[in-house]
Design an enzyme around this catalytic site. Structure first.
Site, PDB file in Angstrom:
ATOM      1  N   ASP A  58      75.251  13.929  53.094  1.00  0.00           N
ATOM      2  CA  ASP A  58      75.505  14.513  51.782  1.00  0.00           C
ATOM      3  C   ASP A  58      74.207  14.575  50.981  1.00  0.00           C
ATOM      4  O   ASP A  58      73.278  13.800  51.238  1.00  0.00           O
ATOM      5  CB  ASP A  58      76.470  13.637  50.967  1.00  0.00           C
ATOM      6  CG  ASP A  58      77.788  13.428  51.670  1.00  0.00           C
ATOM      7  OD1 ASP A  58      78.159  14.259  52.502  1.00  0.00           O
ATOM      8  OD2 ASP A  58      78.438  12.403  51.364  1.00  0.00           O
TER       9      ASP A  58
HETATM   10  N1  URA Z   1      79.639   9.628  55.085  1.00  0.00           N
HETATM   11  C1  URA Z   1      79.553  10.075  53.829  1.00  0.00           C
HETATM   12  O1  URA Z   1      80.449   9.891  53.033  1.00  0.00           O
HETATM   13  N2  URA Z   1      78.440  10.743  53.479  1.00  0.00           N
HETATM   14  C2  URA Z   1      77.393  10.958  54.312  1.00  0.00           C
HETATM   15  O2  URA Z   1      76.394  11.555  53.925  1.00  0.00           O
HETATM   16  C3  URA Z   1      77.506  10.466  55.608  1.00  0.00           C
HETATM   17  C4  URA Z   1      78.646   9.805  55.983  1.00  0.00           C
END
Ligand code: URA
Length: 233
Positions: free
Chosen positions: A101
């Site tokens: 993310d």
């Molecule tokens: N899980 C999440 O919630 N975000 C990420 O970036 C990776 C795994």
């Protein structure tokens, strides 16, 4: 491969610009001007464009310390792209191997080897990914034990039909936890903690399989993987 393709692979030229450069006599092959786009060349040929020797880039495998505020998308959007942090020729060909993310930092692999990327991400391989999470609410005592058990058993995330695969949770302090998951669902770590009534304030990926983020890499820094690191997948 055809000479016009070789030019497009090794320069910023498109295939049609490469044809034009050839027609204009800007390209030499083993020291001789060559104008035929369809001319077959092999990797050992000495090809220059405007006097600059050209070389095929080959496949690249990169470890990036992704900072927060950078996105994994291939398209240009609101945030800078991870691929733009990698200063390699034709870097735009690199694809993130799995996603993080925008708000997540840590280990991101990038490659232009689609088969290798598939080996890392294929669900049936269940490659472990380890994250460190900073939690808004304390997680300790009985609540911690219950969370360890729930994550080990698998939990049903909102809107999903199947529970998560068994995951390993370890406490690093009341507001800090390490979680290893073996799949890659959308926002999985944040949603898992949300499912037990907590909230992830900061998330950092430490490792993928055997590969741990290099401690020497500051946020935004990258390096190419060593041969044995590539072979680990
Ligand atoms: N899980 C999440 O919630 N975000 C990420 O970036 C990776 C795994």
């Amino acid at each position: 491969m055809r000479l016009d393709r070789f030019l497009a692979e090794t320069t910023e030229l498109t295939r049609s610009q490469a044809k034009k450069a050839l027609a204009q006599g800007e390209v030499t092959l083993d020291g001789e001007v060559v104008k035929q786009s369809a001319r077959q060349v092999d990797e050992s040929a000495h090809i220059s464009w405007r006097g600059e020797p050209l070389a095929l880039v080959g496949l690249r495998y990169v470890m990036l310390h992704k900072p927060t505020g950078v996105e994994c998308s291939a398209r240009r959007g609101l945030y800078p792209r991870a691929v733009d942090l990698v200063d390699l020729p034709k870097a735009e060909r690199l694809q993130p191997v799995g996603r993080l993310d925008v708000d997540t930092s840590g280990l991101l692999l990038l490659t232009d080897d689609g088969q290798w990327a598939h080996r890392v991400t294929a669900p049936r391989r269940r490659c472990p990914k380890t994250y460190r999470a900073r939690l808004a609410r304390p997680l300790d005592g009985e609540a911690l034990m219950a969370a360890v058990e729930a994550f080990r058993e698998g939990i049903l995330l909102e809107g999903e039909a199947t529970p998560t695969r068994p995951a390993e949770l370890a406490s690093l302090g009341p507001h800090e936890a390490r979680l290893t998951i073996h799949e890659g669902r959308y926002h999985q770590v944040r949603r898992m903690f949300a499912a037990i009534g907590n909230h992830v304030e900061a998330l950092h990926r430490e490792s993928i399989g055997e590969l741990t983020l290099d401690a020497d890499l500051a946020p935004g820094a990258w390096r190419e993987l060593a041969v044995e690191e590539i072979a680990a997948f």
